[in-house]
Design an enzyme around this catalytic site. Structure first.
Site, PDB file in Angstrom:
ATOM      1  N   GLU A 362      17.487  13.802 -42.878  1.00 20.10           N
ATOM      2  CA  GLU A 362      18.334  14.062 -44.055  1.00 20.10           C
ATOM      3  C   GLU A 362      19.193  12.885 -44.522  1.00 20.10           C
ATOM      4  OE1 GLU A 362      20.637  17.478 -42.936  1.00 20.10           O
ATOM      5  OE2 GLU A 362      18.906  18.785 -42.850  1.00 20.10           O
ATOM      6  N   GLU A 486      10.495  23.071 -40.411  1.00 23.31           N
ATOM      7  CA  GLU A 486      11.542  24.093 -40.235  1.00 23.31           C
ATOM      8  C   GLU A 486      11.335  25.241 -41.216  1.00 23.31           C
ATOM      9  OE1 GLU A 486      15.448  22.289 -40.364  1.00 23.31           O
ATOM     10  OE2 GLU A 486      14.739  20.450 -39.444  1.00 23.31           O
TER      11      GLU A 486
HETATM   12  C1  GLA Z   1      18.596  21.455 -40.871  1.00 21.54           C
HETATM   13  C2  GLA Z   1      18.418  20.731 -39.557  1.00 21.54           C
HETATM   14  C3  GLA Z   1      18.105  21.686 -38.452  1.00 21.54           C
HETATM   15  C4  GLA Z   1      18.975  22.928 -38.487  1.00 21.54           C
HETATM   16  C5  GLA Z   1      18.866  23.573 -39.823  1.00 21.54           C
HETATM   17  C6  GLA Z   1      19.749  24.809 -39.925  1.00 21.54           C
HETATM   18  O1  GLA Z   1      17.451  21.743 -41.495  1.00 21.54           O
HETATM   19  O2  GLA Z   1      17.423  19.744 -39.591  1.00 21.54           O
HETATM   20  O3  GLA Z   1      18.299  21.035 -37.243  1.00 21.54           O
HETATM   21  O4  GLA Z   1      20.302  22.575 -38.219  1.00 21.54           O
HETATM   22  O5  GLA Z   1      19.321  22.655 -40.792  1.00 21.54           O
HETATM   23  O6  GLA Z   1      19.784  25.567 -38.786  1.00 21.54           O
END
Ligand code: GLA
Length: 700
Positions: A362, A486
């Site tokens: 990020e 994710e």
């Molecule tokens: C982001 C992070 C993850 C997690 C999610 C929310 O996507 O990369 O590690 O913290 O947020 O749970």
């Protein structure tokens, strides 16, 4: 900016408060006793097996009980004063401090990774507001958490006993010195009639095909897993059956958990070396042990991130209050940190397959810029980055990949990972960055987090499937691997199952895309398994519900597919064996029928299916009333106040906030009235005030 995935804007901050982000506490992790199952395909036995029952009628009953050690010299005895039933109970007398008290040792007696319920009667000598707490140690680091507070164990005499009923307790393999204990006040505490039962067994649906087997030839299917999930038997059964090809440790491999301040300061003091931060994987141990035991490949998540990273790591003398170190010093710290991160993993887990690593997480804003400089987590600054504060720009990314390449275990592929990966600005920035780092030979792939929002219709979904496909196409064209890292796709919050069918269509659309680009996609990893344990639980984003049942979304992505259904068995040394049978699935909206045969066939059964393939949809959640942040049908100061609260305290007031009056997704869309600034900002609140004062006549 409307139509954006707002939740992700605060992902870092919120992460810490969410289910998958909780500290390693093995408690309160599963559904309470007496779990009601609505579908007769699964069944919970009415009560779990009783594994401990104690009325403290003789000295022998003190086995498993002690004071808390150290300065705690509390005396434990069998006493008539402590009798709730029978002749006696357990009296904890001569308590010298609030944290002193009677403790029951769990490890060595109860099984690890198993859910139990703890019940007893308790009362204080006088008035005692007691707390039931939990403690464990991993590699010498001890953690504490409260299981039940404000137990009004009132005065002696009479029947003023408080009942503690079915408090979930559990611990993970690798933890030691695991206790449940009573504390609070300094008077004597009396306990009687302790009972510990195993959680009722919940059978997961046996007639479903294994998701990971269905897509086995295309890509791995995996999930995030946190230590606190591990005591839930149905959760782990689902993981084994459907998601057992890849595990991402939910939180405990992030810098906040791995960087150890105490050890770092000790090392600094002893050696004068202030560029070699010390690390520990103690919090990740339960999950890593599990991965080793079942031979499940692990995604390392994550090395370099602006969020969930301690401020001291970036400061002179590791002191938050001092200045940021120079870029040169930070490069050394970063290299040493990455070096010991991987070296330690290789030493501790030589037999775990760390097959992928999110080297940087990020780093780009949605419009393709570096983050602003500052510490993430300070109020109003939750998107800021200490990395940018030190380096002045995003140049740290290249160094991170260079060091990761140098020290990563063989076979560990390196990824840049991000959310809102389909936003045009971010998309170009990521591609440009990836091409440069690829040139240097230091990156293997892009991680598309894919925290998506179906909302209430495919027209309102963000991103639309076509927008998502454009990004996927772009990333796969870079000559790099892509992993979906994710995945979750929310529906409108608190809407129960109302939009499950739309969600199913969206998931089906996604998996059609994953199949289409499968030669470039090596893994699809969900961020959790069941809705109630998701970090976005109020928006039911996953493919199993809180009762561990497959949702229409699951059915939509297995429908008509043929799979080999594995029975996973543990093999010493960490590899896995599987015996296979072939399962072809047909689902309708009402039923699931499964046929099983012993040989693999490639037949795809045509189905009377409840899913429709949806490809191109566009559109965003419309503004219902510009400025109406609290969605009460009018624009007033309450809206400006809510925006400010949301910015100042996202944990409480953002869309997943803990406060009951937190902003909703719709509210956030309405609130974004200032088009000059992206997303929700103080300018939106200002605009609303100007509007109320008549300074502006309309918002747009
Ligand atoms: C982001 C992070 C993850 C997690 C999610 C929310 O996507 O990369 O590690 O913290 O947020 O749970």
């Amino acid at each position: 900016m409307r139509g954006k995935n707002f939740k992700k804007l605060v992902a870092g901050v919120m992460g810490a408060a969410m289910t998958l982000s909780a500290p390693a506490s093995a408690v309160n992790a599963v559904a309470p006793a007496g779990l009601q199952l609505t579908n007769n395909k699964t069944a919970a036995s009415s009560e779990g097996k009783v594994v401990y029952e104690c009325g403290f009628e003789s000295e022998a009953d003190l086995e498993h009980w002690s004071n808390r050690g150290g300065d705690d010299k509390t005396v434990l005895s069998i006493s008539a004063d402590a009798a709730k039933s029978g002749d006696s109970g357990l009296a904890a007398t001569e308590r010298g401090d609030t944290w002193h008290g009677p403790a029951f040792r769990m490890d060595g007696f109860l099984e690890p990774d198993t859910q139990y319920y703890f019940s007893c009667s308790v009362r204080g000598q006088w008035y005692t507001n007691t707390t039931l707490s939990f403690q464990f140690s991993v590699d010498g680091d001890t953690s504490y958490s409260n299981l039940r507070q404000n137990i009004q164990a009132t005065s002696g005499g009479g029947n003023s006993w408080a009942e503690v009923k079915n408090v979930p307790i559990s611990y993970s393999e690798g933890m030691e010195g695991v206790y449940v204990y009573f504390e609070g006040g300094q008077e004597s505490i009396y306990i009687d009639d302790v009972k510990i039962t195993e959680a009722p067994r919940v059978e997961i649906e046996s007639d479903l095909p294994s998701l990971s087997e269905i897509y086995k030839d295309k890509f791995k299917i995996g999930t995030a897993l946190s230590p606190e999930d591990m005591s839930s038997q149905p959760f782990m059964d689902l993981l084994q059956k459907h998601f057992g090809e890849s595990i991402t440790v939910g939180n405990q491999m992030k810098p906040d958990y791995v960087l150890n301040k105490t050890k770092t300061l000790e090392y600094f003091e002893e050696t004068g070396d202030d560029v070699t931060p010390q690390i520990s994987f103690s919090q990740a141990k339960p999950v890593l042990n599990y991965a080793r035991k079942y031979g499940i490949p692990v995604r390392v998540h994550t090395l370099v991130w602006h969020s969930q990273t301690p401020e001291w790591f970036f400061k002179e003398d590791y002191d938050e209050k001092k200045d940021y170190v120079s870029p040169d010093k930070m490069k050394k710290r970063m290299e040493n940190y990455i070096k010991s991160y991987f070296t330690t993993l290789k030493e501790l887990y030589p037999d775990v397959n760390f097959y992928a690593c999110d080297v940087v997480n990020e780093a780009w804003t949605d419009d393709g810029k570096p983050r602003e400089a500052g510490h993430c987590g300070q109020s109003n600054n939750y998107a800021a980055s200490d990395w940018v504060a030190v380096f002045g720009d995003n140049s740290f990314i290249d160094y991170a990949f260079e060091y990761a390449r140098k020290y990563a275990p063989e076979g560990c592929k390196l990824y840049y990972n991000d959310y809102n990966e389909y936003m045009t600005g971010k998309l170009s920035a990521v591609c440009e960055m990836a091409e440069r780092i690829k040139e240097a030979g230091n990156i293997d792939g892009i991680g598309m987090q894919s925290h998506l929002d179906v909302r209430q219709s495919l027209d309102a979904a963000f991103p639309s499937l076509s927008m998502y496909e454009s990004a996927l196409k772009k990333y796969t064209s870079l000559g790099l691997d892509v992993q979906i890292t994710e995945l979750d796709a929310t529906v409108q919050e608190h809407s129960d199952d109302k939009y499950y069918d739309v969600q199913a269509k969206y998931y089906k659309g996604l998996f059609d895309l994953y199949e289409k680009y499968s030669d470039k996609i090596s893994a699809v990893v969900f961020w959790g398994i069941t809705d109630h344990k998701s970090w976005r639980a109020s928006q039911n984003p996953l493919i199993f519900d809180k009762e561990y049942m497959a949702k229409p979304a699951f059915k939509s992505i297995v429908d008509g597919k043929t799979a080999s259904d594995p029975v996973r068995t543990t093999i010493a040394g960490g590899s896995t064996a599987a015996t296979t049978t072939t399962t072809t699935v047909t689902t309708t909206s009402e039923t699931t029928t499964t046929t099983t045969s012993e040989t693999t066939t490639s037949t795809t059964t045509s189905t009377d299916t409840n899913t429709t393939t949806t490809t191109t949809v566009t559109g965003e959640l419309p503004v219902t009333l510009a400025g109406d942040a609290n969605v009460d049908g009018q624009v007033d100061m309450g809206d400006a106040v809510l925006i400010m609260q949301c910015l100042a305290n996202p944990n409480k007031y953002d869309v997943n906030g803990t406060d009951e009056h937190h902003i909703t997704v719709q509210g956030k869309v309405n609130a974004d009235v200032d088009k000059e600034s992206e997303g929700l900002t103080t300018n939106d609140a200002l605009c609303i005030q100007e509007y109320l004062l008549g300074k502006i006549k309309s918002f747009f």
